[in-house]
Design an enzyme around this catalytic site. Structure first.
Site, mmCIF file in Angstrom:
data_model
loop_
_atom_site.group_PDB
_atom_site.id
_atom_site.type_symbol
_atom_site.label_atom_id
_atom_site.label_comp_id
_atom_site.label_asym_id
_atom_site.label_seq_id
_atom_site.Cartn_x
_atom_site.Cartn_y
_atom_site.Cartn_z
ATOM 1 N N ASP A 1 0.726 -0.995 0.163
ATOM 2 C CA ASP A 1 0.014 0.093 -0.145
ATOM 3 C C ASP A 1 0.948 1.224 -0.148
ATOM 4 O O ASP A 1 1.924 1.396 0.697
ATOM 5 C CB ASP A 1 -0.794 -0.009 1.297
ATOM 6 C CG ASP A 1 -1.918 1.349 1.053
ATOM 7 O OD1 ASP A 1 -2.336 1.723 0.242
ATOM 8 O OD2 ASP A 1 -2.438 1.689 2.538
ATOM 9 N N ASN B 1 -9.462 -2.182 -6.858
ATOM 10 C CA ASN B 1 -8.431 -1.651 -7.673
ATOM 11 C C ASN B 1 -8.913 -1.529 -9.154
ATOM 12 O O ASN B 1 -8.509 -0.463 -10.048
ATOM 13 C CB ASN B 1 -6.973 -2.139 -7.727
ATOM 14 C CG ASN B 1 -6.385 -1.989 -6.178
ATOM 15 O OD1 ASN B 1 -5.466 -2.928 -5.955
ATOM 16 N ND2 ASN B 1 -6.715 -0.874 -5.554
#
Length: 337
Positions: free
Chosen positions: A109, A158
């Site tokens: 991340d 995503n």
């Protein structure tokens, strides 16, 4: 500990104005807790040998008295080197009794935040730095005894991003896997078995073809790297449920009987880790500072230990990673008992 006791001693001997470095390092690694600092740290004898000038000169040695500039990068490198030496030594010592962690899950991340902070031209540039960081983290993890590493690279959520980001990202992932197959540091050299988990039906055909070639070429290697692409924790549980029910129906049970007799063990056998012959994910590491799992390893994370750090994935330091692994390996696992 050679770095701490040798290299650092040499640096301090040459540059006495670094004599307070060991004290700062000791306090940063171990904390102060009101305890006195050990007297045998590198360079601690300088003051005694240097006389009234607070260790500015060592008897019998000529030292350039011109001011020595302290370069921030050098300073940070020295600190990082010492930290890594300490954490790695602890982990290698503990690994004599077995791997420090059986299976580590990693949530990559912070690539986009890194791109913004560094002022990179595109988000893809941040993803490229993150891809290189994965190679580093693989070497850090495998070198301290971790043999199973699952890394979440791309989630279902995503894939809701715009094509202007996703298309270059798919191309980059394809090129990355190809590079790891045929480049200067291939999976074969690292002895890494590469596999992908997640919903491949939503990935481009060229990427899927590259994945299949990489999986076939690395089938007999020692270390296990699982790259989670098009992955979501809920979809993994839904997939495992369907597979568990299908197995029972194939055994001759009706749909109602299959539903009535399904167990947690049936579910666990159809989670990705179990299907790949791996132990469950027992520890999860997340950079980027977000205090949530975001759906990663939902079934396996019931008793998983978590380590969350503020550094974005591309900027992750080896010492931060090793310190987190050491912390995770020391935690008491009561499994709810």
């Amino acid at each position: 500990m050679l770095t701490f006791d040798g290299t650092l001693e040499l640096l301090i001997t040459r540059y006495p104005n670094l004599e307070d470095v060991p004290i700062g390092l000791y306090q940063e690694i171990f904390g102060t807790k009101g305890e006195s600092t050990p007297k045998n740290l590198p360079g601690q004898g300088l003051r005694k040998r240097g006389g009234a000038e607070s260790g500015s000169r060592i008897s019998g040695m000529e030292i350039d008295e011109r001011p020595i500039p302290i370069f921030p990068d050098l300073w940070e490198d020295v600190i990082e080197l010492v930290k890594c030496s300490y954490y790695r030594g602890r982990l290698l010592e503990d690994s004599r009794n077995g791997p420090p962690i059986q299976h580590l899950g990693v949530i990559m991340d912070g690539n986009r935040r890194y791109s913004r902070i560094r002022g990179l031209s595109t988000v893809t540039e941040g993803h490229k730095v993150g891809a290189f960081k994965l190679l580093q983290v693989m070497s850090w993890a495998f070198s301290v005894g971790i043999q199973n590493l699952t890394v979440w690279a791309l989630s279902h959520d995503n894939l809701k991003r715009g094509r202007d980001e996703l298309d270059p990202l798919f191309v980059m992932i394809t090129d990355y896997i190809n590079e790891m197959m045929m480049g200067d540091v291939p999976f074969a050299l690292l002895n890494v078995r590469f596999r992908v988990i997640g919903d491949r039906s939503i990935l481009p055909d060229q990427l899927n073809e590259t994945i299949e070639k990489a999986e076939a070429a690395t089938a007999n290697f020692k270390f296990n790297l699982q790259l989670a692409l098009g992955y979501g924790g809920r979809s993994e549980i839904l997939r495992a449920t369907k597979m568990a029910l299908d197995n029972k129906i194939k055994q001759g049970l009706s749909s109602n009987e299959a539903i009535a007799t399904i167990t947690e063990a049936d579910m666990s056998q159809n989670i990705y880790s179990a299907q790949l012959g791996l132990p469950r994910i027992g520890s999860i590491f997340r950079p980027g500072g977000e205090h949530r799992l975001s759906g990663f390893a939902l079934w396996e994370s019931q008793h998983a230990e978590l380590a969350i750090v503020d550094e974005n994935w591309p900027a992750l330091k080896q010492s931060t990673f090793l310190r987190s692994v050491l912390d995770l390996s020391k935690r008491s696992r009561r499994l709810g008992v």
